[in-house]
Scaffold this motif. Structure first.
Motif, short mmCIF file in Angstrom:
data_model
loop_
_atom_site.label_atom_id
_atom_site.label_comp_id
_atom_site.label_asym_id
_atom_site.label_seq_id
_atom_site.Cartn_x
_atom_site.Cartn_y
_atom_site.Cartn_z
N TYR A 82 0.84 -1.21 0.00
CA TYR A 82 0.00 0.00 0.00
C TYR A 82 0.88 1.25 0.00
N ARG A 83 1.92 1.24 0.84
CA ARG A 83 2.79 2.43 0.93
C ARG A 83 3.52 2.67 -0.40
N TYR A 109 0.98 4.10 -2.76
CA TYR A 109 0.67 5.49 -2.38
C TYR A 109 1.81 6.42 -2.79
N ALA A 110 3.04 5.96 -2.60
CA ALA A 110 4.20 6.80 -2.91
C ALA A 110 4.25 7.18 -4.39
N ALA A 138 0.06 8.89 -4.85
CA ALA A 138 -0.19 9.97 -3.89
C ALA A 138 -1.67 10.26 -3.67
N SER A 196 -5.31 2.25 -3.05
CA SER A 196 -6.05 1.01 -2.76
C SER A 196 -6.34 0.25 -4.04
N GLY A 205 9.13 7.76 0.07
CA GLY A 205 7.84 7.22 0.51
C GLY A 205 8.03 6.06 1.47
#
Lengths: 184, 280
Positions: free
Chosen positions: A35-36, A39-40, A43, A49, A140
């Protein structure tokens, strides 16, 4: 080989045989990292997700091709970066939308503003995919240069030079943004 | 690069929180269930595909049979090679006008099937695979190299061990006194190809046990308990396969069958990823 690696190999083997429970264990073990990573790159909480789900589905379909030369986490990180890149490409032509969800003002520096996100977003979009992936993993996920090199399968020198180039470009873009903002 | 910019990037690239894993799994589970679901087709679509695959198979077979005409004399030589010298020097005979012709084309056809077998196998698999679940597909693909490999070893065993022994025993038996071998080409080729084919099939025993264990039909631990029945069955099957009534030839087939059963037990205990096309 350590006990954890042995457990992971066994989970991968069982998942490849079609065992969904074993695959669920893999998802649980690496969900946060995946997930990270997503997201990185994108953003955005909702997009991250979506990307994460995409990456896991690709992993399930591609387990037969996972040869175990790299660790599972390296493999899923690459799949996530690919899924994130696909997502960005698909949404590249849509107008930029700055989301406020998942944005906790209390945890951010005081100077943080929606405009600031927008500004960094524009600067990141201007980076090429390779440079963006390196920046995403470095800032991130706080990965070191050797870790990024292992995750992307590139020599450390290449990672260092990409990081250096990307940061210079970002610095220029962000400085220009500030100057423009200041002048206005 | 100022620390300020690095901090700004960190703040931008990190989520404030991570969604719960259950939420992610719910979406992933639904998606992979769709991925795994066998492809559903109507009867007409199935028949359409079957027709297309049959046409391709027949085309491949026709081309292979034409190519096999070139190799057939060589194949004949190879089939006669395990025979005792007396057969090689006296030669085979034929008793009916059509026998030599039909036997020749029987060998052409068999050689053609052999050459076309990768295409035929592919077409058969391509027809079956979309209807299988992921687990079944994986089992099928993993067992393919074993199926082909054991069949080839079985044929080699039949060719180099069983056939020379069986033929020598049978032919020597007849020439001890008053009898002279007068073997027709049809019966000889029929005998040799039957032995080779069934040896290939018999050598699939470990693969059958392995697949049965994978599907949960047999438990690997129980297979060892069935050993005495397996040995009995091996001797009964050997008695049927071998054309001679003597225990030597019977043992020559039964003992390898028993060994194959033991290999099957070992394979059944291995995880899927460690055999066949398994990777990782």
């Amino acid at each position: 080989m350590g006990v954890m690696e042995e457990i992971e190999r066994d989970l991968v083997r069982r998942a490849r045989d079609g065992d969904q429970e074993a695959f669920r264990c893999l998802v649980e073990r690496h969900h946060e990292q995946v997930y990270r990573t997503a997201y990185a790159v994108v953003a955005d909480a909702a997009a991250a997700s979506e990307v994460e789900q995409d990456a896991w589905v690709k992993a399930w379909r591609g387990l037969d091709r996972f040869r175990g030369e790299a660790s599972f986490v390296t493999w899923i990180t690459r799949l996530t970066l690919n899924a994130a890149s696909d997502h960005r490409r698909r949404h590249a032509r849509r107008p930029t939308e700055v989301r406020l969800d998942g944005f906790d003002v209390a945890e951010r520096p005081a100077a943080w503003r929606v405009e600031e996100r927008d500004e960094i977003d524009r600067a990141m979009r201007a980076l090429g995919r390779d440079a963006r992936d390196v920046v995403a993993l470095r800032y991130g996920l706080d990965m070191t240069v050797p870790q990024i090199a292992a995750a992307l399968g590139c020599p450390q020198g290449t990672i260092k030079s990409r990081l250096h180039g990307a940061l210079a470009q970002l610095r220029r873009a962000l400085q220009t943004g500030r100057d423009t903002e200041g002048a206005a | 690069m100022s620390i300020d910019t690095e901090e700004r990037l960190r703040a931008y690239l990190r989520p404030t929180d991570v969604p719960p894993v259950d939420q992610v799994w719910a979406g992933v589970e639904e998606a992979i269930r769709e991925v795994d679901a066998p492809l559903e087709m109507t009867l007409v679509e199935h028949l359409d595909e079957l027709r297309s695959r049959l046409i391709k198979s027949v085309g491949a077979l026709a081309a292979s049979v034409a190519a096999a005409l070139i190799f057939t004399p060589k194949i004949f030589e190879l089939l006669i090679y395990p025979a005792p010298d007396i057969i090689k020097t006296k030669g085979l005979v034929f008793l009916e006008p059509t026998e030599a012709f039909l036997t020749y084309f029987q060998v052409v056809l068999m050689t053609g099937v052999g050459i076309a077998s990768p295409v035929l196998l592919y077409q058969a698999l391509a027809f079956i695979v979309p209807g299988l679940t992921r687990r079944e597909r994986r089992l099928l693909f993993s067992s393919m190299p074993l199926v082909v490999g054991f069949f080839a070893v079985g044929i080699a065993f039949g060719y180099f061990v069983t056939l020379p022994f069986a033929l020598k025993y049978l032919i020597d038996f007849t020439i001890e006194g008053f009898l002279t071998p007068f073997i027709t080409v049809g019966s000889y080729i029929g005998f040799v190809t039957t032995i080779l084919f069934w040896m290939g099939i018999a050598f699939e025993t470990p693969v059958v046990l392995w697949v049965a264990a994978r599907l949960g039909i047999v438990e690997p631990r129980r297979l060892a308990g069935y050993r005495k029945y397996a040995i009995l069955a091996a001797f009964v099957i050997a008695a049927v396969i071998t054309p001679t009534p003597d225990p030597l030839n019977q043992a020559l087939v039964a003992i390898p069958l028993w060994v194959l059963y033991e290999i099957g037990i070992l394979l059944a205990r291995l995880p899927l990823g460690q055999v066949g096309g398994g990777r990782g």
